[in-house]
Design a protein around this motif. Structure first.
Motif, PDB file in Angstrom:
ATOM      1  N   ARG A 157       2.474   2.985  -2.151  1.00 42.83           N
ATOM      2  CA  ARG A 157       1.139   3.264  -1.645  1.00 42.83           C
ATOM      3  C   ARG A 157       0.185   2.183  -2.171  1.00 42.83           C
ATOM      4  NH1 ARG A 157      -0.040   7.903   0.981  1.00 42.83           N
ATOM      5  NH2 ARG A 157      -1.805   6.574   1.581  1.00 42.83           N
ATOM      6  N   TYR A 158       0.525   0.953  -1.832  1.00 41.44           N
ATOM      7  CA  TYR A 158      -0.316  -0.164  -2.224  1.00 41.44           C
ATOM      8  C   TYR A 158      -1.681  -0.093  -1.550  1.00 41.44           C
ATOM      9  CZ  TYR A 158       3.547  -2.550  -4.558  1.00 41.44           C
ATOM     10  OH  TYR A 158       4.566  -2.894  -5.426  1.00 41.44           O
ATOM     11  N   ASP A 159      -1.770   0.646  -0.447  1.00 40.51           N
ATOM     12  CA  ASP A 159      -3.063   0.783   0.215  1.00 40.51           C
ATOM     13  C   ASP A 159      -4.062   1.490  -0.695  1.00 40.51           C
ATOM     14  OD1 ASP A 159      -1.439   3.067   0.411  1.00 40.51           O
ATOM     15  OD2 ASP A 159      -2.506   3.805   2.180  1.00 40.51           O
ATOM     16  N   ILE A 160      -3.610   2.549  -1.377  1.00 41.36           N
ATOM     17  CA  ILE A 160      -4.491   3.285  -2.287  1.00 41.36           C
ATOM     18  C   ILE A 160      -4.817   2.446  -3.519  1.00 41.36           C
ATOM     19  CG2 ILE A 160      -4.622   5.284  -3.832  1.00 41.36           C
ATOM     20  CD1 ILE A 160      -3.039   6.846  -1.764  1.00 41.36           C
ATOM     21  N   ALA A 161      -3.773   1.882  -4.130  1.00 43.66           N
ATOM     22  CA  ALA A 161      -3.995   1.050  -5.315  1.00 43.66           C
ATOM     23  C   ALA A 161      -4.898  -0.132  -4.981  1.00 43.66           C
ATOM     24  CB  ALA A 161      -2.650   0.559  -5.863  1.00 43.66           C
ATOM     25  N   MET A 188     -10.012  -2.988  -5.266  1.00 44.32           N
ATOM     26  CA  MET A 188     -11.044  -3.731  -4.546  1.00 44.32           C
ATOM     27  C   MET A 188     -12.438  -3.217  -4.902  1.00 44.32           C
ATOM     28  SD  MET A 188     -11.228  -4.596  -0.495  1.00 44.32           S
ATOM     29  CE  MET A 188     -10.936  -2.867  -0.066  1.00 44.32           C
ATOM     30  N   VAL A 189     -12.604  -1.905  -4.962  1.00 46.21           N
ATOM     31  CA  VAL A 189     -13.914  -1.331  -5.268  1.00 46.21           C
ATOM     32  C   VAL A 189     -14.370  -1.727  -6.669  1.00 46.21           C
ATOM     33  CG1 VAL A 189     -15.151   0.825  -5.695  1.00 46.21           C
ATOM     34  CG2 VAL A 189     -13.714   0.602  -3.661  1.00 46.21           C
ATOM     35  N   PHE A 190     -13.512  -1.532  -7.662  1.00 44.62           N
ATOM     36  CA  PHE A 190     -13.908  -1.843  -9.035  1.00 44.62           C
ATOM     37  C   PHE A 190     -13.935  -3.350  -9.280  1.00 44.62           C
ATOM     38  CE2 PHE A 190     -12.872   2.595  -9.517  1.00 44.62           C
ATOM     39  CZ  PHE A 190     -13.793   3.022 -10.462  1.00 44.62           C
ATOM     40  N   VAL A 246       5.451  -5.415   5.149  1.00 46.42           N
ATOM     41  CA  VAL A 246       4.340  -6.328   5.437  1.00 46.42           C
ATOM     42  C   VAL A 246       2.998  -5.646   5.177  1.00 46.42           C
ATOM     43  CG1 VAL A 246       3.175  -7.625   7.255  1.00 46.42           C
ATOM     44  CG2 VAL A 246       5.670  -7.687   7.095  1.00 46.42           C
ATOM     45  N   ARG A 247       2.874  -4.372   5.606  1.00 48.11           N
ATOM     46  CA  ARG A 247       1.615  -3.648   5.384  1.00 48.11           C
ATOM     47  C   ARG A 247       1.328  -3.499   3.896  1.00 48.11           C
ATOM     48  NH1 ARG A 247       3.410  -0.352   9.632  1.00 48.11           N
ATOM     49  NH2 ARG A 247       4.200   1.172   8.136  1.00 48.11           N
ATOM     50  N   ASN A 248       2.347  -3.154   3.121  1.00 48.45           N
ATOM     51  CA  ASN A 248       2.144  -3.013   1.683  1.00 48.45           C
ATOM     52  C   ASN A 248       1.784  -4.342   1.040  1.00 48.45           C
ATOM     53  OD1 ASN A 248       2.742  -0.257   0.342  1.00 48.45           O
ATOM     54  ND2 ASN A 248       4.272  -0.379   1.966  1.00 48.45           N
ATOM     55  N   ALA A 249       2.419  -5.414   1.513  1.00 50.40           N
ATOM     56  CA  ALA A 249       2.138  -6.737   0.963  1.00 50.40           C
ATOM     57  C   ALA A 249       0.679  -7.124   1.195  1.00 50.40           C
ATOM     58  CB  ALA A 249       3.079  -7.772   1.581  1.00 50.40           C
ATOM     59  N   PHE A 250       0.195  -6.911   2.415  1.00 49.14           N
ATOM     60  CA  PHE A 250      -1.179  -7.296   2.717  1.00 49.14           C
ATOM     61  C   PHE A 250      -2.187  -6.346   2.071  1.00 49.14           C
ATOM     62  CE2 PHE A 250       0.746 -10.031   5.906  1.00 49.14           C
ATOM     63  CZ  PHE A 250      -0.068 -11.160   5.805  1.00 49.14           C
ATOM     64  N   SER A 251      -1.834  -5.085   1.895  1.00 51.09           N
ATOM     65  CA  SER A 251      -2.713  -4.175   1.153  1.00 51.09           C
ATOM     66  C   SER A 251      -2.840  -4.628  -0.296  1.00 51.09           C
ATOM     67  CB  SER A 251      -2.161  -2.743   1.204  1.00 51.09           C
ATOM     68  OG  SER A 251      -2.176  -2.232   2.516  1.00 51.09           O
ATOM     69  N   ASN A 252      -1.719  -5.033  -0.874  1.00 51.63           N
ATOM     70  CA  ASN A 252      -1.725  -5.526  -2.242  1.00 51.63           C
ATOM     71  C   ASN A 252      -2.539  -6.805  -2.354  1.00 51.63           C
ATOM     72  OD1 ASN A 252      -0.911  -5.206  -4.916  1.00 51.63           O
ATOM     73  ND2 ASN A 252       0.824  -6.599  -4.670  1.00 51.63           N
ATOM     74  N   LEU A 253      -2.410  -7.678  -1.349  1.00 52.77           N
ATOM     75  CA  LEU A 253      -3.170  -8.929  -1.349  1.00 52.77           C
ATOM     76  C   LEU A 253      -4.662  -8.659  -1.202  1.00 52.77           C
ATOM     77  CD1 LEU A 253      -3.306 -12.035  -1.208  1.00 52.77           C
ATOM     78  CD2 LEU A 253      -3.003 -11.835   1.266  1.00 52.77           C
ATOM     79  N   LEU A 254      -5.025  -7.760  -0.286  1.00 55.48           N
ATOM     80  CA  LEU A 254      -6.433  -7.484  -0.030  1.00 55.48           C
ATOM     81  C   LEU A 254      -7.114  -6.916  -1.269  1.00 55.48           C
ATOM     82  CD1 LEU A 254      -8.531  -7.590   2.248  1.00 55.48           C
ATOM     83  CD2 LEU A 254      -7.975  -5.214   2.767  1.00 55.48           C
ATOM     84  N   PHE A 272       0.963 -14.063  -5.174  1.00 60.13           N
ATOM     85  CA  PHE A 272       1.896 -13.216  -5.912  1.00 60.13           C
ATOM     86  C   PHE A 272       1.732 -11.763  -5.491  1.00 60.13           C
ATOM     87  CE2 PHE A 272       3.095 -10.515  -9.519  1.00 60.13           C
ATOM     88  CZ  PHE A 272       4.400 -10.935  -9.686  1.00 60.13           C
ATOM     89  N   ARG A 273       0.520 -11.414  -5.053  1.00 61.47           N
ATOM     90  CA  ARG A 273       0.304 -10.057  -4.568  1.00 61.47           C
ATOM     91  C   ARG A 273       1.073  -9.810  -3.275  1.00 61.47           C
ATOM     92  NH1 ARG A 273      -3.956  -7.713  -7.536  1.00 61.47           N
ATOM     93  NH2 ARG A 273      -3.388  -5.893  -6.316  1.00 61.47           N
ATOM     94  N   LEU A 274       1.243 -10.857  -2.475  1.00 59.80           N
ATOM     95  CA  LEU A 274       2.066 -10.719  -1.273  1.00 59.80           C
ATOM     96  C   LEU A 274       3.525 -10.498  -1.632  1.00 59.80           C
ATOM     97  CD1 LEU A 274       0.701 -13.523   1.093  1.00 59.80           C
ATOM     98  CD2 LEU A 274       0.655 -11.070   1.555  1.00 59.80           C
ATOM     99  N   SER A 275       3.993 -11.252  -2.620  1.00 61.32           N
ATOM    100  CA  SER A 275       5.417 -11.203  -2.960  1.00 61.32           C
ATOM    101  C   SER A 275       5.764 -10.087  -3.926  1.00 61.32           C
ATOM    102  CB  SER A 275       5.853 -12.542  -3.564  1.00 61.32           C
ATOM    103  OG  SER A 275       5.049 -12.889  -4.676  1.00 61.32           O
ATOM    104  N   GLY A 276       4.754  -9.489  -4.610  1.00 66.49           N
ATOM    105  CA  GLY A 276       5.039  -8.470  -5.621  1.00 66.49           C
ATOM    106  C   GLY A 276       5.766  -7.252  -5.084  1.00 66.49           C
TER     107      GLY A 276
END
Length: 505
Positions: A152-156, A161-163, A6-14, A275-279
């Motif tokens: 490590r979707y949090d880093i990606a 997000m920044v760029f 779940v954490r990776n999914a939401f990091s990817n979504l964010l 799709f970022r949630l499900s990826g």
């Protein structure tokens, strides 16, 4: 679903949500700064560059799968081979594409597409500059996948997000300073170069023992074997995503292309976010399939489908019902009149297409990329034929309806083909567990929202109140009938834990 997933999914979504909001919010300013015709040329340049990405043989997909497996086994040698094989492949592909774009720039803008004569010189120069951006974009795409393969979707997500936020804002700044299309593309090229440097530094921290190692025959065979069929999906997806704009550019012109691009991009950006949630299910499905935990994979797939379908259906209601108002206040009355139907129909088409996302990820995770690859190829070919006839007969509205017809027919075929075969769940279980909980409630809310939109057209205040009421009804239906009991209990326990922590403080 596990907390880690779940954490990776939401990091990817964010990592996608904030850039998407900023990008959509700055579109009116970019259109105003460039003008309708120049924005059409900008859309054409990005479409041509995007179309050249079909040469990407999708080694990224194989790398994500195998780096995740090798990292789990702590096989550093195989990780090294995989990383540097991918870098070599994407450097070569980027170079080939850049040469093709640079050499063919003048031909594309003078012989293939309807570019106004006064814009030909700038369009050709911009496309040549975009060739360098293509090379850097290929490297960036591969480097972005490495932290994801390590979960490590949090880093990606943070880097994206920044760029993704900075580039649209800087684009507006460049236009406000009086610069034009060429400088906008130059900004994006420089940003891609910096992005690649930042990603590489993060990868070195995540993999401190990473060292150059010549990829062996087994690694090359495994990666290319898996990626060959994944390439079909990417080839078809990119062809289909950009070819409609090339068709419109050739048959309608750049002004009509600007209207279609704004509406279709909005629908795509909003409905592709989930799709970022499900990826993240792709590496998870690969791991579960490798361990033979098919029943657990089935349960995870059905639950994820239940939630994703509801979220997408809810978003569809908001976009389709309020399509005119969205374009009216976001862009201007002209865009609203020209793009209202396009936005509503393209949103519905994107929703239908989204029904294939999770099955495709599970299918590939189970080791059957051939199935999804062949389907994507057939779907793109059929879709482009329908879209071509639609544009030829009815312009940009015909293009939208062509997309919808292709989406409905091909999605039904794909779902029926994979369930019970390459996806460990029966179609009737998917319909009962994932589709039915959303269909009746969301459909009823859509009817009520559309009726309210027709009856209470009193201005911005009425619109805001109606949108809030629609969101409240959708939220209530989801809380009561979509979210499963165990997830409600877990969510409530987390809320109580947070409240008790605040009281203690």
């Amino acid at each position: 679903m596990t907390p880690s997933l779940v954490r990776n999914a939401f990091s990817n979504l964010l990592g996608a949500v904030i850039p998407a909001l900023v990008a959509l919010g700055t579109v009116p300013l970019v259109v105003k700064g460039l003008g309708d015709a120049n924005y059409g040329v900008y859309s054409l340049v990005t479409a041509i560059v995007g179309y050249f990405a079909v040469i990407d043989i999708n080694v990224t997909a194989g790398s994500v799968k195998y780096i995740a497996e090798f990292n789990a086994r702590q096989d550093q040698k195989r990780i090294d081979e995989t990383v540097f094989f991918g870098l070599a492949v994407y450097s070569l592909l980027g170079l080939l594409g850049a040469i093709g774009l640079y050499g063919g720039a003048h031909f594309f803008v003078t012989r293939v597409f309807s570019v106004p004569p006064q814009l030909v010189g700038e369009a050709a120069a911009t496309l040549k500059l975009a060739a360098l951006g293509f090379f850097l974009g290929q490297l960036q795409s591969y480097l972005q996948s490495i932290p994801q393969s390590l979960m490590r979707y949090d880093i990606a997500g943070r880097i994206e997000m920044v760029f993704g936020t900075g580039v649209p804002l800087l684009t507006v700044a460049v236009l406000m300073l009086g610069h034009g299309l060429f400088e906008v593309i130059l900004l994006r090229v420089v940003a891609s170069a910096i992005n690649c440097v930042v990603l590489w530094r993060c990868i070195r921290r995540l993999l401190p023992e990473l060292a150059w190692r010549r990829p062996g025959a087994q690694i090359r065979r495994e990666l290319l074997g898996f990626s060959a069929y994944s390439f079909l999906s990417r080839f078809a997806g990119l062809s289909y995503a950009y070819a409609d704009k090339l068709i419109i550019g050739a048959l309608v012109g750049v002004t009509g292309l600007a209207y279609f691009t704004v509406a279709s991009t909005l629908a795509n950006r909003i409905l592709s976010l989930t799709f970022r949630l499900s990826g993240v299910l792709f590496p998870a499905a690969s791991a579960l399939a490798a361990r033979g935990e098919l029943e657990r994979l089935r349960a995870l797939y059905l639950k994820a489908s239940r939630y994703v379908v509801f979220i997408n259906a809810s978003v569809l209601v908001l976009v389709a019902v309020f399509s005119y108002q969205i374009l009216y206040y976001w862009m201007n009355p002209q865009f609203a009149r020209a793009g209202q139907v396009v936005l509503a129909v393209m949103a519905l088409s994107q929703f239908i297409d989204s029904l294939t996302s999770l099955p495709s990820l599970v299918n590939d995770g189970m080791g059957h990329p051939r199935v999804s690859g062949m389907f994507a190829l057939v779907r793109a070919a059929f879709g482009l034929v329908v879209v071509w006839f639609g544009v030829d007969g009815w312009g940009i509205v015909g293009a939208a309806w062509g997309h919808l017809i292709a989406s409905v027919l091909m999605t039904c075929i794909f779902l029926a083909a994979v369930h019970g075969r390459t996806v460990p769940a029966r179609m009737k279980d998917l319909v009962r567990h994932a589709y039915l909980p959303s269909v009746f409630g969301v459909g009823l809310v859509a009817v009520l929202a559309d009726a309210g939109n027709r009856l209470f057209d009193g201005g911005p205040l009425d619109l805001v109140l109606l949108v809030l009421l629609t969101v409240a009804l959708l939220f209530a239906w989801g809380a009561l009938f979509v979210i499963e009991k165990d997830d409600k209990i877990l969510a409530w326990s987390r809320v109580k834990g947070l409240l008790s922590m605040r009281k203690a403080v």
